[in-house]
Design a protein around this motif. Sequence first.
Motif, mmCIF file in Angstrom:
data_model
loop_
_atom_site.group_PDB
_atom_site.id
_atom_site.type_symbol
_atom_site.label_atom_id
_atom_site.label_comp_id
_atom_site.label_asym_id
_atom_site.label_seq_id
_atom_site.Cartn_x
_atom_site.Cartn_y
_atom_site.Cartn_z
ATOM 1 N N ARG A 32 0.935 -1.192 0.049
ATOM 2 C CA ARG A 32 0.189 -0.014 -0.079
ATOM 3 C C ARG A 32 0.787 1.233 -0.082
ATOM 4 N NH1 ARG A 32 -4.513 -1.378 4.614
ATOM 5 N NH2 ARG A 32 -5.579 -3.219 3.302
ATOM 6 N N THR A 33 0.340 2.344 -0.648
ATOM 7 C CA THR A 33 1.057 3.563 -0.682
ATOM 8 C C THR A 33 1.175 4.102 0.855
ATOM 9 O OG1 THR A 33 0.329 4.155 -2.719
ATOM 10 C CG2 THR A 33 1.135 5.936 -1.670
ATOM 11 N N PRO A 34 2.188 4.283 1.423
ATOM 12 C CA PRO A 34 2.312 4.941 2.871
ATOM 13 C C PRO A 34 2.010 6.638 2.736
ATOM 14 C CG PRO A 34 4.453 4.972 1.761
ATOM 15 C CD PRO A 34 3.628 4.347 0.888
ATOM 16 N N THR A 35 1.607 6.854 3.967
ATOM 17 C CA THR A 35 0.853 8.173 4.097
ATOM 18 C C THR A 35 1.819 9.072 4.748
ATOM 19 O OG1 THR A 35 -0.438 7.388 6.001
ATOM 20 C CG2 THR A 35 -1.375 7.557 3.822
ATOM 21 N N GLY A 36 2.965 8.545 5.545
ATOM 22 C CA GLY A 36 3.878 9.459 6.377
ATOM 23 C C GLY A 36 5.160 8.742 6.360
ATOM 24 N N VAL A 90 2.364 12.947 -1.832
ATOM 25 C CA VAL A 90 1.478 12.902 -0.735
ATOM 26 C C VAL A 90 2.384 13.575 0.457
ATOM 27 C CG1 VAL A 90 0.831 11.233 0.987
ATOM 28 C CG2 VAL A 90 0.416 10.743 -1.718
ATOM 29 N N GLN A 91 3.815 13.178 0.571
ATOM 30 C CA GLN A 91 4.388 13.918 1.558
ATOM 31 C C GLN A 91 5.732 13.956 1.253
ATOM 32 O OE1 GLN A 91 4.757 11.762 5.228
ATOM 33 N NE2 GLN A 91 5.233 13.637 6.391
ATOM 34 N N ILE A 122 6.708 10.575 -1.042
ATOM 35 C CA ILE A 122 5.610 9.629 -1.371
ATOM 36 C C ILE A 122 4.797 10.209 -2.523
ATOM 37 C CG2 ILE A 122 3.718 8.398 -0.625
ATOM 38 C CD1 ILE A 122 5.086 8.697 2.404
ATOM 39 N N ARG A 132 1.108 9.714 -5.254
ATOM 40 C CA ARG A 132 0.008 8.761 -5.041
ATOM 41 C C ARG A 132 0.224 7.638 -5.910
ATOM 42 N NH1 ARG A 132 -2.459 14.103 -6.338
ATOM 43 N NH2 ARG A 132 -2.901 13.466 -8.430
ATOM 44 N N ASP A 159 5.909 3.427 -5.106
ATOM 45 C CA ASP A 159 5.214 4.963 -5.061
ATOM 46 C C ASP A 159 6.102 6.006 -4.093
ATOM 47 O OD1 ASP A 159 2.986 4.124 -6.477
ATOM 48 O OD2 ASP A 159 1.719 3.326 -4.720
#
Length: 315
Positions: free
Chosen positions: A122-126, A168-169, A199, A201, A279
């Motif tokens: 999964r694409t990390p968010t942090g 994303v970040q 990161i 999308r 990603d």
Amino acid sequence: MSRELSELYRSLAADADARDLGVPEVLRHQADRRARLRVAGSTLAVALVAVGVAVGTQVVAPQSATVPSPAGTPTPPAPPSASPSPSVTGGSASPPVSPIPPGRSPGTAATSPGALGAAQPRTPTGIPDRAFFRLAAANQIGIAPEFRDLEVLPDLCGARYSSERAIVQRRTRNVVYKLPQNPGAGHVPDGTYTHSITIYRAGRADDLLDELRRAVRDCPQQERPGDSAPVLSRQRLLTDTRYGDESVLFEMRRPDQDVNGDPTGVEDVRLIRAIRVGDVVTILWEQGWENTSSQRAQVDADSARAVAAVKVWLG
């Protein structure tokens, strides 16, 4: 009556008197025995007829029993009693249809996690601190990396990257290092990195690498600020060993100047490598220290460490 006829009667009477006719019990026993013999004979005759009819039927009628196969000849398999209908393509029987689980509409198959291959990460968010690599002990000079808001790529003739809109970040830090052959604490550093992790999308990280390749090709040279006057910088893509899922390596070269702005006769070389892992894109921009040039072996080693740290983070 004549004399001859009288002699005949006397002869018959004498012959009858000489024979024993037997008592009535003896005569009855002989009659019963003859009757039993006649019944037994009739029964045997009927049995012989029945056996003859049976044998004749087997000889005349077609044989319905299976004739034993000769030795070594395979016996054909018996036809199945109720086999499923064969498929159209291969003749193999169609598997039985499983009942539809409650809550699932007809025609929707349940999919297990491994049915279509390994699950995609999964694409990390942090981005945690542990996502960044640690310098090898021989490269540490006693200066801890410092997280800052820095430019992650040099200017390439004003190129703009549409992939920036898919970020994303991003986190960026400054890393100071020394070369292994030089002394440790108290020694002047041999170089610095601007090290970033970004990161994107899902499915957009590779756009950045495509745009970066194009930007380098479209900017083979440009003027950059020098110590006393602008200098001409030349950019080119370098053949790169694959790092991560894909990577881009390019160099920037310009004439080196002394503190007075005079050419020294050598060139200042900077190496920049962008590496994609899923990603995520990590970039090492080597910027030297007091006019030192990038060492390819050192940049390669730290690039490998950077990829390893990102993979451990992503799991």
